[in-house]
Design a protein around this motif. Structure first.
Motif, PDB file in Angstrom:
ATOM      1  N   ASN A 118       0.819  -1.227   0.000  1.00  0.00           N
ATOM      2  CA  ASN A 118       0.000   0.000   0.000  1.00  0.00           C
ATOM      3  C   ASN A 118       0.846   1.267   0.000  1.00  0.00           C
ATOM      4  O   ASN A 118       0.481   2.256  -0.630  1.00  0.00           O
ATOM      5  CB  ASN A 118      -0.969   0.002   1.186  1.00  0.00           C
ATOM      6  CG  ASN A 118      -2.088  -1.011   0.999  1.00  0.00           C
ATOM      7  OD1 ASN A 118      -2.397  -1.408  -0.122  1.00  0.00           O
ATOM      8  ND2 ASN A 118      -2.681  -1.459   2.085  1.00  0.00           N
ATOM      9  N   GLU A 119       1.995   1.233   0.679  1.00  0.00           N
ATOM     10  CA  GLU A 119       2.891   2.401   0.670  1.00  0.00           C
ATOM     11  C   GLU A 119       3.541   2.577  -0.702  1.00  0.00           C
ATOM     12  O   GLU A 119       3.650   3.692  -1.212  1.00  0.00           O
ATOM     13  CB  GLU A 119       3.980   2.254   1.744  1.00  0.00           C
ATOM     14  CG  GLU A 119       3.506   2.640   3.139  1.00  0.00           C
ATOM     15  CD  GLU A 119       4.666   2.760   4.124  1.00  0.00           C
ATOM     16  OE1 GLU A 119       5.613   3.511   3.844  1.00  0.00           O
ATOM     17  OE2 GLU A 119       4.602   2.090   5.166  1.00  0.00           O
ATOM     18  N   LEU A 120       3.979   1.480  -1.270  1.00  0.00           N
ATOM     19  CA  LEU A 120       4.688   1.562  -2.559  1.00  0.00           C
ATOM     20  C   LEU A 120       3.799   2.057  -3.691  1.00  0.00           C
ATOM     21  O   LEU A 120       4.217   2.890  -4.498  1.00  0.00           O
ATOM     22  CB  LEU A 120       5.291   0.203  -2.928  1.00  0.00           C
ATOM     23  CG  LEU A 120       6.571  -0.194  -2.196  1.00  0.00           C
ATOM     24  CD1 LEU A 120       6.980  -1.623  -2.550  1.00  0.00           C
ATOM     25  CD2 LEU A 120       7.718   0.762  -2.506  1.00  0.00           C
ATOM     26  N   ILE A 121       2.569   1.551  -3.750  1.00  0.00           N
ATOM     27  CA  ILE A 121       1.726   1.953  -4.892  1.00  0.00           C
ATOM     28  C   ILE A 121       1.210   3.389  -4.789  1.00  0.00           C
ATOM     29  O   ILE A 121       0.627   3.897  -5.736  1.00  0.00           O
ATOM     30  CB  ILE A 121       0.571   0.958  -5.179  1.00  0.00           C
ATOM     31  CG1 ILE A 121      -0.362   0.794  -3.988  1.00  0.00           C
ATOM     32  CG2 ILE A 121       1.106  -0.382  -5.657  1.00  0.00           C
ATOM     33  CD1 ILE A 121      -1.653   0.094  -4.331  1.00  0.00           C
ATOM     34  N   GLN A 122       1.465   4.035  -3.651  1.00  0.00           N
ATOM     35  CA  GLN A 122       1.154   5.471  -3.544  1.00  0.00           C
ATOM     36  C   GLN A 122       2.150   6.300  -4.362  1.00  0.00           C
ATOM     37  O   GLN A 122       1.890   7.441  -4.706  1.00  0.00           O
ATOM     38  CB  GLN A 122       1.234   5.948  -2.068  1.00  0.00           C
ATOM     39  CG  GLN A 122       0.241   5.295  -1.123  1.00  0.00           C
ATOM     40  CD  GLN A 122      -1.204   5.491  -1.562  1.00  0.00           C
ATOM     41  OE1 GLN A 122      -1.599   6.586  -1.919  1.00  0.00           O
ATOM     42  NE2 GLN A 122      -1.964   4.412  -1.544  1.00  0.00           N
ATOM     43  N   LEU A 123       3.324   5.716  -4.627  1.00  0.00           N
ATOM     44  CA  LEU A 123       4.378   6.441  -5.336  1.00  0.00           C
ATOM     45  C   LEU A 123       4.121   6.412  -6.841  1.00  0.00           C
ATOM     46  O   LEU A 123       3.834   5.352  -7.402  1.00  0.00           O
ATOM     47  CB  LEU A 123       5.744   5.809  -5.048  1.00  0.00           C
ATOM     48  CG  LEU A 123       6.242   5.913  -3.612  1.00  0.00           C
ATOM     49  CD1 LEU A 123       7.403   4.962  -3.389  1.00  0.00           C
ATOM     50  CD2 LEU A 123       6.673   7.338  -3.288  1.00  0.00           C
ATOM     51  N   LYS A 124       4.245   7.570  -7.458  1.00  0.00           N
ATOM     52  CA  LYS A 124       4.041   7.681  -8.907  1.00  0.00           C
ATOM     53  C   LYS A 124       5.066   6.805  -9.626  1.00  0.00           C
ATOM     54  O   LYS A 124       6.253   6.842  -9.323  1.00  0.00           O
ATOM     55  CB  LYS A 124       4.217   9.145  -9.308  1.00  0.00           C
ATOM     56  CG  LYS A 124       3.711   9.464 -10.680  1.00  0.00           C
ATOM     57  CD  LYS A 124       3.702  10.966 -10.903  1.00  0.00           C
ATOM     58  CE  LYS A 124       3.024  11.297 -12.210  1.00  0.00           C
ATOM     59  NZ  LYS A 124       3.912  11.800 -13.229  1.00  0.00           N
ATOM     60  N   GLY A 125       4.582   5.985 -10.540  1.00  0.00           N
ATOM     61  CA  GLY A 125       5.488   5.143 -11.322  1.00  0.00           C
ATOM     62  C   GLY A 125       5.716   3.768 -10.731  1.00  0.00           C
ATOM     63  O   GLY A 125       6.383   2.930 -11.335  1.00  0.00           O
ATOM     64  N   ILE A 126       5.164   3.528  -9.536  1.00  0.00           N
ATOM     65  CA  ILE A 126       5.278   2.184  -8.953  1.00  0.00           C
ATOM     66  C   ILE A 126       3.876   1.574  -8.911  1.00  0.00           C
ATOM     67  O   ILE A 126       3.046   1.936  -8.092  1.00  0.00           O
ATOM     68  CB  ILE A 126       5.938   2.217  -7.556  1.00  0.00           C
ATOM     69  CG1 ILE A 126       7.379   2.717  -7.708  1.00  0.00           C
ATOM     70  CG2 ILE A 126       5.896   0.832  -6.905  1.00  0.00           C
ATOM     71  CD1 ILE A 126       8.184   2.773  -6.455  1.00  0.00           C
ATOM     72  N   GLY A 127       3.667   0.683  -9.862  1.00  0.00           N
ATOM     73  CA  GLY A 127       2.374   0.017  -9.954  1.00  0.00           C
ATOM     74  C   GLY A 127       2.385  -1.303  -9.212  1.00  0.00           C
ATOM     75  O   GLY A 127       3.331  -1.623  -8.488  1.00  0.00           O
ATOM     76  N   LYS A 128       1.329  -2.078  -9.430  1.00  0.00           N
ATOM     77  CA  LYS A 128       1.173  -3.362  -8.724  1.00  0.00           C
ATOM     78  C   LYS A 128       2.358  -4.292  -8.961  1.00  0.00           C
ATOM     79  O   LYS A 128       2.918  -4.853  -8.031  1.00  0.00           O
ATOM     80  CB  LYS A 128      -0.101  -4.067  -9.213  1.00  0.00           C
ATOM     81  CG  LYS A 128      -1.389  -3.400  -8.787  1.00  0.00           C
ATOM     82  CD  LYS A 128      -2.568  -4.174  -9.340  1.00  0.00           C
ATOM     83  CE  LYS A 128      -3.876  -3.486  -8.964  1.00  0.00           C
ATOM     84  NZ  LYS A 128      -5.030  -4.192  -9.552  1.00  0.00           N
TER      85      LYS A 128
END
Length: 196
Positions: A118-128
């Motif tokens: 959930n933290e990672l996918i908040q970052l632009k350019g980091i998808g599932k």
């Protein structure tokens, strides 16, 4: 992760067939942190080899690869190293998030798969896919199932006659909490069958 093999084999007898045919899967381990995440961004939609060449160029040019160095470098300089404008914005955004303490990559080791994801996918350019690969390869999290991966989908159809992504996800719930290992076995079957 490989020591959980007996547990996943109890949950899914079909995986024994994969091991009998192709041997044990290789579990890839990568370092975690800013460099690893940046490399995964560079690997999106290109070959591993061209992403590595691109990373090496940046590292040689900057004499290192840290959030500070990336933020001090102009977009034009990074573009000259072979990075697309889009990926430059993603990597710089990641560097900025780390510098401003919006994200603490070190804390990920003690968090659950879901919290990190959930933290990672908040970052632009980091998808599932990028988040899931980071969880599996860099953090060695045990219960990750990258349903968006084409090889996973292909093998699920072939071995378990599941057609829709919903059916695949549902079938994979049988493999909790060892879905990462299940994924390695699916990849192993996919690659070995194609002599890769």
């Amino acid at each position: 992760m490989i020591h959980d093999l007996s547990k996943i084999l109890q949950l899914e007898p079909k995986f024994q067939e994969i091991i009998d045919t192709y041997g044990n899967p290789t579990i890839t381990i990568r370092a975690s942190g800013f460099i690893a995440l940046s490399q995964l961004i560079l690997e999106q939609q290109v070959s591993i080899a061209s992403a590595k060449a691109c990373y090496d160029k940046i590292e040689n040019y900057l004499n290192g690869f840290t959030p500070q160095l990336i933020l001090q470098t102009s977009d034009e300089e990074l573009k000259a190293c072979g990075v697309s404008r889009q990926k430059i914005s993603y990597i710089k955004n990641l560097a900025r998030s780390i510098e401003k303490n919006k994200i603490d990559l070190e804390s990920f080791h003690s968090k659950t798969e879901t919290e990190v994801y959930n933290e990672l996918i908040q970052l632009k350019g980091i998808g599932k896919w990028t988040a899931q690969v980071y969880l599996m390869f860099c953090l060695q999290k045990k219960d990750v199932f990258p349903i968006g991966d084409i090889a996973v989908q292909h093998t699920m159809r072939e071995l378990f006659q599941t057609e829709s992504l919903e059916e695949m996800e549902l079938h994979a719930t049988n493999w909790k909490p060892y879905r990462s290992l299940a994924t390695y076995l699916l990849w192993h079957h996919y690659l070995k069958k194609r002599n890769r």
